[in-house]
Design a protein around this motif. Structure first.
Motif, PDB file in Angstrom:
ATOM      1  N   LEU A  14       0.847  -1.187   0.000  1.00  0.00           N
ATOM      2  CA  LEU A  14       0.000   0.000   0.000  1.00  0.00           C
ATOM      3  C   LEU A  14       0.884   1.239   0.000  1.00  0.00           C
ATOM      4  CD1 LEU A  14      -2.976   1.010   0.227  1.00  0.00           C
ATOM      5  CD2 LEU A  14      -2.583   1.212   2.689  1.00  0.00           C
ATOM      6  N   LEU A  16       2.116   4.842   0.676  1.00  0.00           N
ATOM      7  CA  LEU A  16       1.833   5.846   1.699  1.00  0.00           C
ATOM      8  C   LEU A  16       2.723   7.063   1.489  1.00  0.00           C
ATOM      9  CD1 LEU A  16       1.805   3.488   4.812  1.00  0.00           C
ATOM     10  CD2 LEU A  16      -0.211   4.511   3.763  1.00  0.00           C
ATOM     11  N   GLN A  25      -0.560   9.768   4.584  1.00  0.00           N
ATOM     12  CA  GLN A  25      -1.693   9.777   3.670  1.00  0.00           C
ATOM     13  C   GLN A  25      -1.601   8.571   2.750  1.00  0.00           C
ATOM     14  OE1 GLN A  25      -1.291  13.894   2.150  1.00  0.00           O
ATOM     15  NE2 GLN A  25      -3.316  14.285   3.032  1.00  0.00           N
ATOM     16  N   VAL A  26      -2.740   7.924   2.546  1.00  0.00           N
ATOM     17  CA  VAL A  26      -2.818   6.747   1.688  1.00  0.00           C
ATOM     18  C   VAL A  26      -2.943   7.203   0.244  1.00  0.00           C
ATOM     19  CG1 VAL A  26      -4.141   4.658   1.184  1.00  0.00           C
ATOM     20  CG2 VAL A  26      -3.900   5.442   3.546  1.00  0.00           C
ATOM     21  N   ALA A  45      -8.409   6.559  -1.241  1.00  0.00           N
ATOM     22  CA  ALA A  45      -7.137   7.240  -1.003  1.00  0.00           C
ATOM     23  C   ALA A  45      -7.396   8.639  -0.467  1.00  0.00           C
ATOM     24  CB  ALA A  45      -6.344   7.314  -2.305  1.00  0.00           C
ATOM     25  N   LEU A  79      -3.704  -2.026   8.353  1.00  0.00           N
ATOM     26  CA  LEU A  79      -4.787  -1.880   7.377  1.00  0.00           C
ATOM     27  C   LEU A  79      -6.147  -1.724   8.060  1.00  0.00           C
ATOM     28  CD1 LEU A  79      -3.611  -4.378   4.599  1.00  0.00           C
ATOM     29  CD2 LEU A  79      -3.458  -1.878   4.592  1.00  0.00           C
ATOM     30  N   ILE A  82      -6.256   1.883   9.291  1.00  0.00           N
ATOM     31  CA  ILE A  82      -6.463   2.856   8.210  1.00  0.00           C
ATOM     32  C   ILE A  82      -7.928   2.857   7.786  1.00  0.00           C
ATOM     33  CG2 ILE A  82      -5.922   3.390   5.809  1.00  0.00           C
ATOM     34  CD1 ILE A  82      -3.097   2.377   6.317  1.00  0.00           C
TER      35      ILE A  82
END
Length: 257
Positions: A14, A16, A25-26, A45, A79, A82
């Protein structure tokens, strides 16, 4: 694997973006597949062109740093954390009177996702209880304060029952049953009240030990800081009185004197 890409493939990575401080921040959407009922939750996102803020950033699992030796803020819980941050950010756009119910659903999905992603059940329950208390603190208004006060009082009662039962008489152990009896008054929230109370009592010695160790380390760091002419930022033990300050943006150290 319960976490997938938007194409339906197992999520192996993932992207970042680190925004300094403790904010990330994704950079790509991903999906959680609930194996219990087959429902999916899409985690969008973040908007990378906007600064990090609630709903547009994550600090992973919001664990105070002095407790990272017990429960890290990243790992198999990353995960699910998030996803939970994303759901919490979304519900803040809903009317205030709906937020507590929506937050309960988000907290339960967080617990399920933790277990599905490999977090053992006790730790998943601890993390669920923590976010559940936060939910009531943020959205339960006066009733939320009463709930948290009951959990705190129940925790003290459990600890006292053990201490008095060992020191004075085994009859004092019966006091440990009081919190679960009183939790019934909360109806469907009784599970949260009971779990938070007994888990807090179970982890109290570990939390106290970590808290004291943090301050011992800070005392040593303070001696070094003073001995070296107060160079660099002043050491500060955590948690601070204003917990949000722990998540403030990083600042450059002062220049040499």
């Amino acid at each position: 694997m319960p976490f997938l890409t938007t194409a339906g493939d197992p999520l192996s990575a993932l992207p970042l973006v680190y925004r300094r401080g403790r904010d990330f921040q994704v950079a790509a959407d991903f999906v959680y597949l609930n194996p219990r009922d087959g429902t999916t939750t899409r985690v969008p996102a973040h908007q990378l062109d906007l600064p990090p803020h609630s709903g547009n950033s994550t600090d992973f699992a919001s664990v105070p740093p002095f407790l990272w030796g017990l429960i890290a803020n990243y790992g198999t819980q990353t995960l699910p954390a998030i996803m939970h941050d994303s759901l919490v950010g979304q519900l803040l756009r809903e009317p205030e009177e709906q937020r507590l119910a929506l937050r309960r659903d988000a907290d339960e999905l967080f617990r399920v996702a933790l277990i599905d992603n490999g977090v053992h059940r006790l730790r998943a329950r601890v993390m669920w209880a923590a976010v559940g208390l936060e939910s009531w603190w943020r959205h339960g208004r006066g009733l939320g304060r009463v709930l948290i006060a009951q959990v705190a009082g129940g925790t003290l009662a459990v600890v006292a029952s053990v201490a008095l039962g060992v020191a004075l008489s085994p009859w004092w152990f019966a006091l440990a049953l009081a919190p679960v009896a009183l939790a019934v008054l909360w109806g469907r929230t009784a599970g949260l009240v009971s779990a938070a109370t007994y888990l807090a009592a179970l982890y109290a010695p570990l939390i106290l030990g970590a808290f004291l160790a943090s301050h011992v380390e800070n005392a040593i760091a303070m001696v070094v800081w003073l001995a070296t002419g107060c160079k660099g930022p002043r050491p500060r033990a955590e948690p601070t009185v204003a917990w949000k300050e722990e998540y403030a943006p990083e600042r450059a150290a002062p220049g040499p004197r």
